[in-house]
Enzyme design. Structure first.
Site, PDB file in Angstrom:
ATOM      1  N   MET A 325       0.829  -1.209   0.000  1.00 47.15           N
ATOM      2  CA  MET A 325       0.000   0.000   0.000  1.00 47.15           C
ATOM      3  C   MET A 325       0.862   1.257   0.000  1.00 47.15           C
ATOM      4  SD  MET A 325      -2.893   1.552  -0.086  1.00 47.15           S
ATOM      5  CE  MET A 325      -4.248   0.439   0.285  1.00 47.15           C
ATOM      6  N   ASP A 344       9.312   3.616   7.110  1.00 41.20           N
ATOM      7  CA  ASP A 344       8.849   2.442   7.837  1.00 41.20           C
ATOM      8  C   ASP A 344       9.877   2.148   8.924  1.00 41.20           C
ATOM      9  OD1 ASP A 344       6.554   0.159   6.873  1.00 41.20           O
ATOM     10  OD2 ASP A 344       7.976  -0.472   8.411  1.00 41.20           O
ATOM     11  N   VAL A 402      -0.800  -0.415   9.765  1.00 40.53           N
ATOM     12  CA  VAL A 402      -1.793  -1.460   9.961  1.00 40.53           C
ATOM     13  C   VAL A 402      -3.128  -0.887  10.463  1.00 40.53           C
ATOM     14  CG1 VAL A 402      -1.033  -1.934  12.333  1.00 40.53           C
ATOM     15  CG2 VAL A 402      -2.142  -3.740  11.011  1.00 40.53           C
ATOM     16  N   GLU A 403      -4.244  -1.523  10.044  1.00 40.16           N
ATOM     17  CA  GLU A 403      -5.593  -1.042  10.369  1.00 40.16           C
ATOM     18  C   GLU A 403      -5.947  -1.390  11.816  1.00 40.16           C
ATOM     19  OE1 GLU A 403      -9.329   0.718   8.686  1.00 40.16           O
ATOM     20  OE2 GLU A 403      -7.182   0.893   8.381  1.00 40.16           O
ATOM     21  N   LYS A 408      -2.361   3.218  14.927  1.00 43.49           N
ATOM     22  CA  LYS A 408      -2.491   4.442  14.131  1.00 43.49           C
ATOM     23  C   LYS A 408      -2.379   5.688  15.015  1.00 43.49           C
ATOM     24  CE  LYS A 408      -5.154   2.768  10.121  1.00 43.49           C
ATOM     25  NZ  LYS A 408      -4.252   3.201   9.042  1.00 43.49           N
ATOM     26  N   SER A 430      -9.761   2.498   6.205  1.00 38.96           N
ATOM     27  CA  SER A 430     -10.990   2.136   5.501  1.00 38.96           C
ATOM     28  C   SER A 430     -12.189   2.063   6.433  1.00 38.96           C
ATOM     29  CB  SER A 430     -10.811   0.792   4.789  1.00 38.96           C
ATOM     30  OG  SER A 430     -10.412  -0.202   5.712  1.00 38.96           O
ATOM     31  N   HIS A 451      -8.700   7.958   2.259  1.00 39.84           N
ATOM     32  CA  HIS A 451      -8.889   6.524   2.020  1.00 39.84           C
ATOM     33  C   HIS A 451      -8.627   6.184   0.558  1.00 39.84           C
ATOM     34  CE1 HIS A 451     -11.842   2.910   1.788  1.00 39.84           C
ATOM     35  NE2 HIS A 451     -10.589   2.503   1.875  1.00 39.84           N
ATOM     36  N   ASN A 454      -7.600  -0.190  -3.105  1.00 37.42           N
ATOM     37  CA  ASN A 454      -6.540  -1.092  -3.558  1.00 37.42           C
ATOM     38  C   ASN A 454      -6.948  -1.816  -4.842  1.00 37.42           C
ATOM     39  OD1 ASN A 454      -4.002  -2.141  -3.195  1.00 37.42           O
ATOM     40  ND2 ASN A 454      -4.604  -3.677  -1.703  1.00 37.42           N
ATOM     41  N   ASN A 501     -17.457   1.852   2.047  1.00 39.93           N
ATOM     42  CA  ASN A 501     -17.547   0.613   2.824  1.00 39.93           C
ATOM     43  C   ASN A 501     -18.853   0.515   3.603  1.00 39.93           C
ATOM     44  OD1 ASN A 501     -15.238  -0.796   2.077  1.00 39.93           O
ATOM     45  ND2 ASN A 501     -13.949   0.406   3.441  1.00 39.93           N
TER      46      ASN A 501
END
Length: 715
Positions: A325, A344, A402-403, A408, A430, A451, A454, A501
């Site tokens: 991503m 990262d 990561v979600e 976050k 998302s 958002h 993908n 979503n």
């Protein structure tokens, strides 16, 4: 001045040569609206009445030549009876014919985009000279129609039926060198030499060096193909194009049929064939939906442009979280000209992100869409880093870790301390609430959601999520950056799932109910693909990831427990618990093999039936129509709720979000236009037939009121 109007002027240039210039007052582009067509008639009459005119150059006073017809006029025009549409097109063509039949040579000087009616105007001229920077084409099939100002008649007689079919059926824009190669234009020159090139052609025609009447003649006659050649050309083309376009998009094949039917006629009779076919297509629901889609897209662009006034310029971006991503976001930013830092905490993630960006750039080079030099430039614009050392001058940071809300929040709070006070922070989430994430920040006014869908490089939509404390500048800057990245941004307000979503999961909810009712998921996929979706719901879940779908379903159930919470285990639960996660681990609803190109290929796997057996609670007989309604009714009703709740501001934005974000069938126009096509009252009655399936199928009070009052979402 020989003629002066609001859209067209005709003035003398030199020694009997006049310039017919399109320059529509008060507009940034030229287009064929009623005014322009009427003035073209008057201008041609004025030229014909002036004995001193020896030649005509057609030009534009805008950066474009003519972008085509005024699509806004289609909405009312296409409501007319078919016979009136035919008459209207024939009347317009009499104007083009009058220009084509002038007793003097004519040259079109194409300075910029000439599309649809713009190119058809050029085709009516004897000669065409084109700037190297211009583009020409007949994109009408993208609106569910085909060219109606002589394009299906003149183009095949100029460049041959095979080339014309390719141009018209594909609807794409063509470069100058390609146009010259097939004979659509007679000369290509540098932009600064366009007028000189046009003057050269017209003078040679006036002097007799060029025989303009001989050049004109093929456009007036039947196609030069014998019966066998016609059969080979047209039947082969119809089969191929039908396979490409599919059954839901009839215009490309109808265009070929029109060219074929008119092949043995001269111009005037051939134009009658074109007008009849055009009117027939104009009355279809496909044309209505695709034209609505085009107008919605224009509305989206206007709304996005309105943010430009207060948006800060993004000269340097950053993305937190590399991998697939992050690499996709970095690629999209760099290839569109905005340098980006890619951070990262793990070296292997950085390498994965760089590999992703490099792969995407390499694909563009292979396809000839990017030079190796530009690829190197884009790669150099992506700077990998394990630290915040270079973040002081970053204008916007896209967080793509990561979600997980806690992760976050920690990352966002950390980066906030490393950037300048007016830097924008945007979370690529998302499902997680922007208002929740904002609680970790000292400057929540600088924070929004961003958002991406993908794969980032392919999906055109970006949802820009406004939180309770997001400032107008933060929203505007993020919208501007998304546009700069080549995306279509839609501003939505914060809620679980945002727009796309939130609407998608009720659709998946309908699918879960069908599987639990004993309906074969392969059959459901086939029915929904036939309905127009690019892939069925089972296949889509596999592509998204069963684990992602499982998590998203739980988030939505927590956010909207009254209608999205289901106490019973579902197909997604069964697959998730069996570690069938979809394409990512080779088995979900389907199993996946690798094809010759290295892409995953789905195959049926009978073992999944045993996995699903415990969640099948009944064996209900349903028709294909039932399957569509079980799936589409909850999706449409949730879209209505998003509009009523103010999550999205307009019906146009709601529909475009679904088309761009989840592949809603474009020929159906979007969820709200789909309701309109059924009729609001009829849709409410349809939903009521499935009321026993639960609250997802219950229309809102406001929708019932709309039904009672005979209202629509689009007027």
């Amino acid at each position: 001045m020989i003629y002066e109007g609001k859209a067209i002027t005709v003035k003398a240039l030199e020694s009997g040569i006049v310039e017919l210039k399109f320059d529509l007052k008060g507009e940034s582009v030229n287009k064929f609206n009623r005014l322009t067509l009427n003035e073209l008639r008057q201008a041609v009459d004025a030229i014909r009445a002036d004995a001193s005119v020896k030649g005509v150059i057609v030009s534009s006073g805008k950066d474009v030549f003519i972008v085509g017809a005024d699509i806004t006029e289609f909405v009312d025009n296409f409501k007319l009876p078919e016979a009136e549409l035919v008459a209207g097109n024939l009347e317009a063509n009499r104007i083009f014919n009058a220009f084509e039949d002038l007793e003097v040579p004519t040259v079109a000087a194409i300075n910029g985009i000439a599309l649809g009616g713009g190119l058809e105007m050029c085709l009516a001229a004897d000669y065409r000279v084109m700037s190297t920077s211009a583009r020409i084409g007949l994109p009408e099939v993208k609106l569910g129609i085909y060219p109606g100002f002589g394009g299906t008649v003149r183009l095949p007689r100029l460049i041959g039926s095979d080339n014309a079919i390719e141009w018209i059926a594909a609807g794409k824009e063509n470069r100058a060198e390609d146009a010259l190669k097939v004979g659509a234009v007679d000369a290509v020159v540098a932009p600064e030499l366009l007028l000189a090139g046009a003057l050269d052609l017209i003078k040679r025609a006036i002097s007799g060096e060029l025989d303009y009447k001989a050049k004109r003649q093929p456009k007036l006659e039947k196609l030069k193909l014998n019966a066998i050649e016609q059969m080979m050309a047209f039947e082969t083309a119809k089969g191929f194009v039908a396979g490409q376009a599919g059954p839901n998009y009839p215009a490309p094949v109808e265009a070929i049929k029109s060219i074929q039917k008119a092949a043995n006629f001269g111009r005037d009779k051939a134009l009658e064939v074109e007008a009849a076919g055009f009117a027939k297509l104009a009355k279809t629901s496909v044309a209505e939906s695709l034209i609505g889609l085009f107008l919605n897209d224009q509305e989206l662009k206007r709304k996005a442009k309105a943010h430009d006034e207060i948006a800060h310029d993004v000269k340097q971006a950053a993305v937190l979280g590399a991998g697939i991503m992050g690499g996709g976001i970095a690629y999209q930013s760099a290839v569109k000209g905005t340098p980006i830092l890619m951070k990262d905490i793990r070296e292997e993630a950085i390498q994965l992100g760089l590999n992703e960006a490099s792969k995407l750039l390499g694909n563009r080079v292979e396809k000839g869409r990017l030079t190796p030099a530009k690829m190197a430039e884009a790669l150099n614009a992506i700077r990998p880093t394990l630290s915040y050392g270079d973040f002081a001058n970053v204008d916007i940071v896209v967080e793509a870790v990561v979600e997980n809300p806690k992760v976050k929040q920690a990352v966002l709070a950390e980066v906030e301390g490393q950037v300048k006070d007016d830097a924008i922070l945007a979370s690529n989430t998302s499902t997680i609430s922007i208002n929740l994430l904002a609680k970790a920040l000292k400057r929540p006014e600088n924070f929004v959601g961003m958002h991406f869908f993908n794969p980032v490089h392919m999906m055109p939509l970006v949802e820009v999520i406004r939180g309770e404390k997001s400032s107008d500048v933060a929203v505007a800057t993020t919208v501007a950056y998304a546009k700069k990245m080549g995306k279509n941004p839609i501003v939505v307000n914060d809620c679980p799932g945002f727009l796309v979503n939130r609407v998608l999961f009720p659709y998946f909810g309908g699918f879960a109910k069908l599987v639990s009712a004993g309906v074969d998921f392969v059959r459901i996929d086939k029915v929904m693909e036939k309905f127009g979706w690019p892939m069925g719901p089972a296949y889509l879940m596999d592509v998204v990831g069963i684990d992602t779908g499982h998590h998203g379903r739980d988030v939505m159930a927590e956010g909207f427990p009254d209608r999205m919470k289901d106490e019973r285990r579902s197909a997604v639960d069964a697959l998730y618990e069996s570690n069938r996660l979809g394409q990512k681990n080779g088995k979900g609803f389907y199993a996946y093999e690798t094809d010759k190109r290295g892409k995953p290929k789905k195959v049926f796997d009978a073992t999944v039936l045993d996995v699903l057996k415990p969640i099948v609670f009944e064996q209900r007989e349903v028709t294909d129509e039932d399957i569509i309604n079980w799936m589409m009714v909850p999706l449409c009703l949730e879209t209505v709720r998003c509009l009523e709740d103010g999550i999205v501001e307009t019906a146009a934005e709601a529909d475009m979000g679904l088309v761009y974000g989840i592949g809603f069938p474009p020929f159906r126009g979007g969820a709200l236009r789909y309701i309109d096509s059924i009729g609001v009252a009829e849709f409410v009655a349809l939903a009521d037939q499935y009321a026993d399936l639960g609250p997802l199928y219950h229309p809102t009070a406001k929708l019932r009121e709309m039904a009672k009052n005979g209202q629509r979402f689009f007027n």
